[in-house]
Design a protein around this motif. Structure first.
Motif, short mmCIF file in Angstrom:
data_model
loop_
_atom_site.label_atom_id
_atom_site.label_comp_id
_atom_site.label_asym_id
_atom_site.label_seq_id
_atom_site.Cartn_x
_atom_site.Cartn_y
_atom_site.Cartn_z
N PRO A 181 0.82 -1.21 0.00
CA PRO A 181 0.00 0.00 0.00
C PRO A 181 0.86 1.26 0.00
O PRO A 181 2.02 1.25 0.40
N LEU A 182 0.27 2.32 -0.46
CA LEU A 182 0.91 3.63 -0.40
C LEU A 182 0.93 4.09 1.05
O LEU A 182 -0.06 3.93 1.77
N ARG A 183 2.05 4.66 1.49
CA ARG A 183 2.15 5.20 2.86
C ARG A 183 2.29 6.71 2.77
O ARG A 183 3.17 7.21 2.09
N VAL A 184 1.42 7.40 3.48
CA VAL A 184 1.47 8.86 3.55
C VAL A 184 1.70 9.24 5.01
O VAL A 184 0.86 8.95 5.87
N THR A 185 2.85 9.83 5.28
CA THR A 185 3.18 10.27 6.63
C THR A 185 3.01 11.77 6.71
O THR A 185 3.64 12.52 5.96
N PHE A 186 2.13 12.20 7.61
CA PHE A 186 1.93 13.61 7.86
C PHE A 186 2.82 14.04 9.02
O PHE A 186 2.92 13.34 10.03
N VAL A 187 3.47 15.19 8.86
CA VAL A 187 4.26 15.80 9.93
C VAL A 187 3.57 17.12 10.25
O VAL A 187 3.37 17.96 9.36
N ALA A 188 3.19 17.30 11.51
CA ALA A 188 2.53 18.55 11.90
C ALA A 188 3.55 19.68 11.93
O ALA A 188 4.66 19.53 12.45
N ALA A 189 3.19 20.80 11.34
CA ALA A 189 4.06 21.96 11.30
C ALA A 189 4.43 22.39 12.72
O ALA A 189 3.64 22.23 13.66
N ALA A 190 5.63 22.92 12.85
CA ALA A 190 6.05 23.48 14.13
C ALA A 190 5.18 24.69 14.44
O ALA A 190 4.55 25.26 13.55
N ARG A 191 5.17 25.10 15.66
CA ARG A 191 4.25 26.16 16.05
C ARG A 191 4.76 27.56 15.70
O ARG A 191 5.95 27.78 15.51
N SER A 192 3.81 28.46 15.62
CA SER A 192 4.14 29.86 15.40
C SER A 192 3.59 30.73 16.52
O SER A 192 3.78 31.93 16.51
N THR A 193 2.93 30.12 17.47
CA THR A 193 2.30 30.86 18.56
C THR A 193 1.87 29.87 19.63
O THR A 193 1.71 28.68 19.34
N PRO A 194 1.67 30.30 20.87
CA PRO A 194 1.13 29.39 21.88
C PRO A 194 -0.23 28.84 21.42
O PRO A 194 -0.99 29.53 20.74
N LEU A 195 -0.53 27.60 21.79
CA LEU A 195 -1.76 26.95 21.32
C LEU A 195 -3.02 27.74 21.64
O LEU A 195 -3.95 27.77 20.84
#
Length: 197
Positions: A2-16
């Motif tokens: 199968p195709l594998r798609v790995t998502f990486v969450a962007a680093a932050r730009s501000t407090p959550l």
């Protein structure tokens, strides 16, 4: 395979707690430091055959800092929040409490004049379903947490309300494997070593 798609969450730009709808701000100093600390673990993903990112400045900067040289994908943009763009959830609630309640309760609602949650999930899912399948190829995509939540709801065929129950932290990875219309969530971690008796 199968195709594998790995998502990486962007680093932050501000407090959550200060996150804004359609936030176009670049990485802040804390975000850059997070990328540097995580680079050793995330750098191997640069070997993926295809590397993509959301069009936001922080997604592009995260991908570039990790050596991915990602291709921007407009379909991986954040949900169009119409007139709420640039506001925090609290600010939108203070201005239009009934509209925010309607938006949170109904995935088809567009009280802000932008995109519904259901349309957003479908757009991101459509991107996922149109990735090229090349005999088990690998893809990495740096994206905003909201985009990753939408992809997971779509991949798991979960009710749209599930979107609100998925927590995606900066620089976490999530992998789905499969093909158009049939995706599986792949969890990885350290495997326990067999005991030696």
């Amino acid at each position: 395979m199968p195709l594998r798609v790995t998502f990486v969450a962007a680093a932050r730009s501000t407090p959550l707690l200060a996150e804004r709808f359609d936030d176009d701000r670049p990485l802040d100093l804390a975000g850059w430091e997070e990328v540097q600390r995580a680079a050793g673990d995330l750098l191997p993903l640069a070997a993926a055959e295809l590397r993509y990112c959301s069009p936001t400045p922080r997604s592009r900067a995260t991908g570039d800092a990790l050596g991915y040289a990602p291709l921007v994908q407009p379909a991986l943009r954040d949900c169009d929040m119409g007139r709420w763009r640039g506001l925090t959830l609290g600010e939108a609630m203070a201005r239009e409490p009934d509209a925010v309640d309607a938006w949170l309760a109904d995935p088809r609602a567009t009280p802000h004049g932008g995109e519904s949650l259901l349309a957003f999930i479908s757009r991101v899912g459509g991107w996922l379903d149109t990735r090229p399948v090349d005999d088990g190829g690998g893809i990495v995509a740096v994206a905003e947490p909201s985009v990753i939540r939408a992809a997971l709801v779509y991949a798991l065929k979960a009710p749209p309300s599930t979107y609100w129950n998925i927590d995606v932290r900066p620089l976490c990875t999530t992998t789905v494997a499969g093909r158009s219309g049939r995706w599986n969530l792949c969890l990885s971690g350290v495997r326990p070593q067999p005991s030696r008796a």
